[in-house]
Design a protein around this motif. Structure first.
Motif, PDB file in Angstrom:
ATOM      1  N   ALA A   9       1.324  -1.354   0.176  1.00 41.97           N
ATOM      2  CA  ALA A   9       0.418   0.210   0.184  1.00 41.97           C
ATOM      3  C   ALA A   9       1.116   1.127  -0.194  1.00 41.97           C
ATOM      4  CB  ALA A   9      -1.385  -0.192   0.994  1.00 41.97           C
ATOM      5  N   GLN A  10       2.080   0.780   0.046  1.00 39.63           N
ATOM      6  CA  GLN A  10       2.889   2.750   0.661  1.00 39.63           C
ATOM      7  C   GLN A  10       4.244   2.781  -0.709  1.00 39.63           C
ATOM      8  OE1 GLN A  10       2.788   4.718   2.702  1.00 39.63           O
ATOM      9  NE2 GLN A  10       0.867   3.531   3.143  1.00 39.63           N
ATOM     10  N   SER A  11       4.318   1.502  -1.389  1.00 40.90           N
ATOM     11  CA  SER A  11       5.060   1.802  -2.389  1.00 40.90           C
ATOM     12  C   SER A  11       4.945   2.848  -3.748  1.00 40.90           C
ATOM     13  CB  SER A  11       4.751  -0.350  -3.819  1.00 40.90           C
ATOM     14  OG  SER A  11       5.259  -1.177  -2.458  1.00 40.90           O
ATOM     15  N   LEU A  12       3.867   3.369  -3.437  1.00 42.62           N
ATOM     16  CA  LEU A  12       4.237   4.496  -4.446  1.00 42.62           C
ATOM     17  C   LEU A  12       3.849   5.338  -4.040  1.00 42.62           C
ATOM     18  CD1 LEU A  12       1.664   3.234  -8.079  1.00 42.62           C
ATOM     19  CD2 LEU A  12       4.410   3.922  -7.218  1.00 42.62           C
ATOM     20  N   LYS A  13       3.746   5.283  -2.137  1.00 43.72           N
ATOM     21  CA  LYS A  13       3.750   6.800  -1.356  1.00 43.72           C
ATOM     22  C   LYS A  13       4.354   8.023  -1.990  1.00 43.72           C
ATOM     23  CE  LYS A  13       3.524   8.270   3.154  1.00 43.72           C
ATOM     24  NZ  LYS A  13       3.902   7.654   4.592  1.00 43.72           N
ATOM     25  N   GLY A  14       3.088   9.522  -2.799  1.00 44.80           N
ATOM     26  CA  GLY A  14       3.943   9.884  -2.889  1.00 44.80           C
ATOM     27  C   GLY A  14       4.318  10.770  -4.257  1.00 44.80           C
ATOM     28  N   VAL A  15       3.927   9.802  -4.838  1.00 43.29           N
ATOM     29  CA  VAL A  15       4.908   9.353  -6.625  1.00 43.29           C
ATOM     30  C   VAL A  15       3.073  10.072  -6.454  1.00 43.29           C
ATOM     31  CG1 VAL A  15       4.875   7.782  -8.348  1.00 43.29           C
ATOM     32  CG2 VAL A  15       6.349   7.594  -6.319  1.00 43.29           C
ATOM     33  N   GLY A  16       3.530  10.701  -7.979  1.00 48.11           N
ATOM     34  CA  GLY A  16       2.468  11.371  -8.648  1.00 48.11           C
ATOM     35  C   GLY A  16       2.730  10.635 -10.853  1.00 48.11           C
ATOM     36  N   VAL A  17       1.722   9.789 -10.653  1.00 47.59           N
ATOM     37  CA  VAL A  17       1.560   8.991 -12.152  1.00 47.59           C
ATOM     38  C   VAL A  17       0.485   9.946 -13.294  1.00 47.59           C
ATOM     39  CG1 VAL A  17       1.165   6.610 -13.453  1.00 47.59           C
ATOM     40  CG2 VAL A  17       2.209   6.917 -10.496  1.00 47.59           C
ATOM     41  N   LEU A  18       0.980   9.925 -14.012  1.00 49.97           N
ATOM     42  CA  LEU A  18       0.495  10.560 -15.361  1.00 49.97           C
ATOM     43  C   LEU A  18      -0.243   9.002 -15.837  1.00 49.97           C
ATOM     44  CD1 LEU A  18      -0.607  12.973 -16.480  1.00 49.97           C
ATOM     45  CD2 LEU A  18       1.699  12.712 -17.696  1.00 49.97           C
ATOM     46  N   VAL A  19      -1.612   9.490 -16.211  1.00 47.09           N
ATOM     47  CA  VAL A  19      -1.760   7.700 -16.884  1.00 47.09           C
ATOM     48  C   VAL A  19      -2.802   8.483 -18.407  1.00 47.09           C
ATOM     49  CG1 VAL A  19      -4.115   6.956 -16.531  1.00 47.09           C
ATOM     50  CG2 VAL A  19      -3.223   7.243 -14.677  1.00 47.09           C
ATOM     51  N   THR A  20      -2.443   7.849 -19.568  1.00 47.37           N
ATOM     52  CA  THR A  20      -3.029   8.682 -20.514  1.00 47.37           C
ATOM     53  C   THR A  20      -3.917   7.518 -21.102  1.00 47.37           C
ATOM     54  OG1 THR A  20      -1.196   7.442 -21.228  1.00 47.37           O
ATOM     55  CG2 THR A  20      -0.420   9.604 -21.120  1.00 47.37           C
ATOM     56  N   ARG A  21      -4.144   6.681 -20.960  1.00 46.36           N
ATOM     57  CA  ARG A  21      -5.782   5.699 -21.176  1.00 46.36           C
ATOM     58  C   ARG A  21      -6.667   6.837 -22.467  1.00 46.36           C
ATOM     59  NH1 ARG A  21      -5.591   0.482 -21.847  1.00 46.36           N
ATOM     60  NH2 ARG A  21      -4.180  -0.758 -19.926  1.00 46.36           N
ATOM     61  N   PRO A  22      -7.021   5.905 -22.440  1.00 49.40           N
ATOM     62  CA  PRO A  22      -8.320   6.883 -23.115  1.00 49.40           C
ATOM     63  C   PRO A  22      -8.995   6.853 -21.771  1.00 49.40           C
ATOM     64  CG  PRO A  22      -8.190   5.348 -24.734  1.00 49.40           C
ATOM     65  CD  PRO A  22      -7.201   4.736 -23.524  1.00 49.40           C
ATOM     66  N   ALA A  23     -10.273   8.169 -21.498  1.00 49.98           N
ATOM     67  CA  ALA A  23     -10.713   8.472 -20.116  1.00 49.98           C
ATOM     68  C   ALA A  23     -11.731   7.440 -20.094  1.00 49.98           C
ATOM     69  CB  ALA A  23     -11.902   9.416 -20.504  1.00 49.98           C
TER      70      ALA A  23
END
Length: 266
Positions: A9-23
């Motif tokens: 649950a903490q693997s991506l703590k504080g990380v912003g991930v840009l998701v470019t898939r169709p909405a």
């Protein structure tokens, strides 16, 4: 040894991930990112639009009884093709249905239909072609449901094996009109740590939509993609750090994001 649920649950703590898939296809990936403590930033760079119901396409649907195998290239192909087909007629009972991966098979199940042929691993055209059933296709009639302008590898290989192949292009991908100002602000404030893309077209659209400044900032970030082919194209477009997911699908993509973060930021 697998990480504990708390650690995961903490693997991506504080990380912003840009998701470019169709909405309309981004919810699962965003959820997986946020379950691991990350912040999913949705910026769709592709829009999926149903193809025009041309006389040629409708004629092919009406001739489905002539085919032995129907191949669905993507979940979008399943959605658009079956919506069109089932509005006109049932699927022929003898028609074998082949898909390139699990997400495409799951989309078939949304229509109450099970895939007959699916690769055990790889989840691409090459893996589908490696199936024993796809090697013995001499004299068979095969239809490939896909988007406009897809790869030619599958049809070419099947024709070389003696099959008669037709395309049914049931959707097209367009570049959406979007306000890029919010994305630029996120980039300027270093709130994006990782970028994801699920096709070469998505990478190209992202850079074009982001403009000169945005593209420069994006190329400096780790990029996570679904295949070696996309990775090669992304590097040619200027991305330096590219991670390839082990499998197609959102779970593998999210896991590759974790790996990219560990390599870059720890």
């Amino acid at each position: 040894m697998n990480a504990s649920p708390k650690a995961r649950a903490q693997s991506l703590k504080g990380v912003g991930v840009l998701v470019t898939r169709p909405a309309q296809q981004a919810a699962e990936l965003c959820e997986l990112i946020e379950e691991q403590g990350g912040r999913a930033l949705l910026f769709p760079v592709l829009e999926i639009v149903a193809a025009e119901e041309s006389p040629a396409l409708l004629d092919l649907v009406d001739r489905l009884d002539e085919f032995d195998i129907a191949i669905f290239i993507s979940a979008n192909a399943v959605d658009k093709a079956l919506s069109l087909i089932l509005a006109r007629r049932p699927l022929p009972a003898h028609l074998q249905l082949a898909v390139v991966g699990n997400s495409t098979a799951r989309q078939l199940q949304e229509f109450g239909i099970h895939a007959d042929l699916i690769p055990a691993q790889g989840f691409n055209s090459e893996a589908l072609l490696a199936l024993p059933e796809m090697r013995e296709v001499h004299g068979k009639n095969i239809v490939i449901f896909r988007g406009a302008g897809g790869r030619e590898l599958l049809a070419q290989a099947l024709r070389e094996r003696g099959a008669r192949v037709e395309y049914a292009e049931v959707y097209r991908r367009t570049k959406p009109q979007a306000d890029v100002s919010a994305l630029l602000e996120e980039l300027r404030q270093n709130k994006v740590q990782v970028v994801t893309a699920t096709s070469s077209e998505a990478v190209r659209n992202l850079l074009e939509m982001a403009g000169k400044e945005g593209a420069q900032r994006l190329r400096a970030l780790p990029l996570v993609v679904l295949s070696a082919r996309i990775a090669e194209d992304a590097r040619a477009l200027g991305f330096k750090s590219v991670t390839v997911a082990q499998l197609a699908g959102d779970e593998a993509l999210a896991e590759a994001v974790v790996q990219a973060v560990r390599r870059r930021y720890t």
